[in-house]
Design an enzyme around this catalytic site. Structure first.
Site, PDB file in Angstrom:
ATOM      1  N   ILE A  19      27.967  40.773  38.128  1.00 21.68           N
ATOM      2  CA  ILE A  19      27.491  41.892  38.936  1.00 21.68           C
ATOM      3  C   ILE A  19      28.735  42.762  39.117  1.00 21.68           C
ATOM      4  CG2 ILE A  19      27.870  40.555  41.081  1.00 21.68           C
ATOM      5  CD1 ILE A  19      25.634  42.105  42.427  1.00 21.68           C
ATOM      6  N   SER A  20      28.601  44.073  38.888  1.00 21.63           N
ATOM      7  CA  SER A  20      29.777  44.943  38.913  1.00 21.63           C
ATOM      8  C   SER A  20      30.404  45.002  40.304  1.00 21.63           C
ATOM      9  CB  SER A  20      29.394  46.360  38.486  1.00 21.63           C
ATOM     10  OG  SER A  20      28.733  46.347  37.244  1.00 21.63           O
ATOM     11  N   GLN A  21      31.673  45.338  40.305  1.00 26.40           N
ATOM     12  CA  GLN A  21      32.419  45.554  41.547  1.00 26.40           C
ATOM     13  C   GLN A  21      31.752  46.700  42.337  1.00 26.40           C
ATOM     14  OE1 GLN A  21      36.098  47.312  40.554  1.00 26.40           O
ATOM     15  NE2 GLN A  21      37.005  47.040  42.583  1.00 26.40           N
TER      16      GLN A  21
END
Ligand code: SAH
Length: 225
Positions: free
Chosen positions: A74-76
């Site tokens: 899951i992206s930052q």
């Protein structure tokens, strides 16, 4: 019927997934240059801990990417905020395509800001989990497709905005072709071992490219998993 996420999100005030913890993350994003208040509000309201495994809940409001299985992340939050802000560009695109559904978090943020979100993922297991989350959070304006995102979603084109959340070697021609006039594509492009976030605007005459800075994404792969 009371949903699990409701019980968890209404538990405000204390703990690692509380509103206070989320507000601190949003303050940090603001300090780090995110300006669009609509995006910051969506991040304040959406429970990111619902998009990761329960064992990682306590880390969900750190400004960091987290594993979601299948070697994906899951992206930052800062990247989610930056890409969303770039895609909105001060306006409200009607119809948006995301390539790389992953956990579904980025699509869910978009779904709070634009009328319809189409999202494509090549790993079926991830898509199933994301679909379940959209359903339980009643995000009824997200449409999902199990496909190689290089192909976009031709039957739904043109899009006002397209966001790719995995790093490509080249900007896929199919995605450019599915961009409406005035539409914007935001995509991480890898060259010489370095990734840059690129924005491509389709004008009446052609395409205009700009560089939004260095990023780190998992690679965009071909075919279905
Ligand atoms: N937007 C996601 C980020 C997931 S990481 C989130 O908010 O959680 C990138 C995702 O892109 C992975 O799930 C990966 O499987 C997917 N992906 C990579 N190449 C793809 C392709 N060609 N088509 C569709 N999805 C792809």
């Amino acid at each position: 019927m009371i949903h699990k996420h409701k019980l968890r999100t209404e538990n405000r005030g204390i703990g690692m997934t509380s509103q206070g913890t989320r507000d601190r993350l949003v303050q940090r994003l603001r300090d780090d240059g995110i300006k669009d208040e609509r995006v910051l509000k969506a991040i304040t309201q959406l429970p990111r801990h619902e998009f990761v495994d329960e064992a990682l809940s306590s880390r969900a409001y750190e400004n960091t990417a987290l594993p979601i299985g299948q070697s994906q992340t899951i992206s930052q939050p800062w990247i989610v905020a930056r890409m969303t802000e770039a895609l909105l560009d001060g306006g409200t695109p009607e119809k948006v395509l995301e390539v790389g559904t992953g956990s579904g978090y980025q699509a869910a943020i978009l779904a709070r800001l634009v009328p319809s979100v189409f999202t494509v993922e090549r790993i079926d297991e991830l898509l199933k989990l994301a679909r379940r989350r959209f359903h339980s959070m009643r995000l009824n304006n997200i449409y999902v497709r199990y496909a190689d995102g290089h192909l976009g979603w031709p039957s739904q084109a043109p899009f006002d905005g397209i966001m790719v959340t995995a790093a490509a070697q080249l900007v896929p021609e199919e995605l450019l072709a599915q961009l409406g006039i005035g539409g914007l594509l935001v995509i991480p492009i890898e060259s010489n071992g370095q990734q840059r976030l690129i924005a491509v605007r389709r004008t009446g005459e052609g395409f205009e490219e700009s560089d939004l800075g260095a990023v780190v994404f998992v690679p965009m792969l071909s075919g279905l998993a």
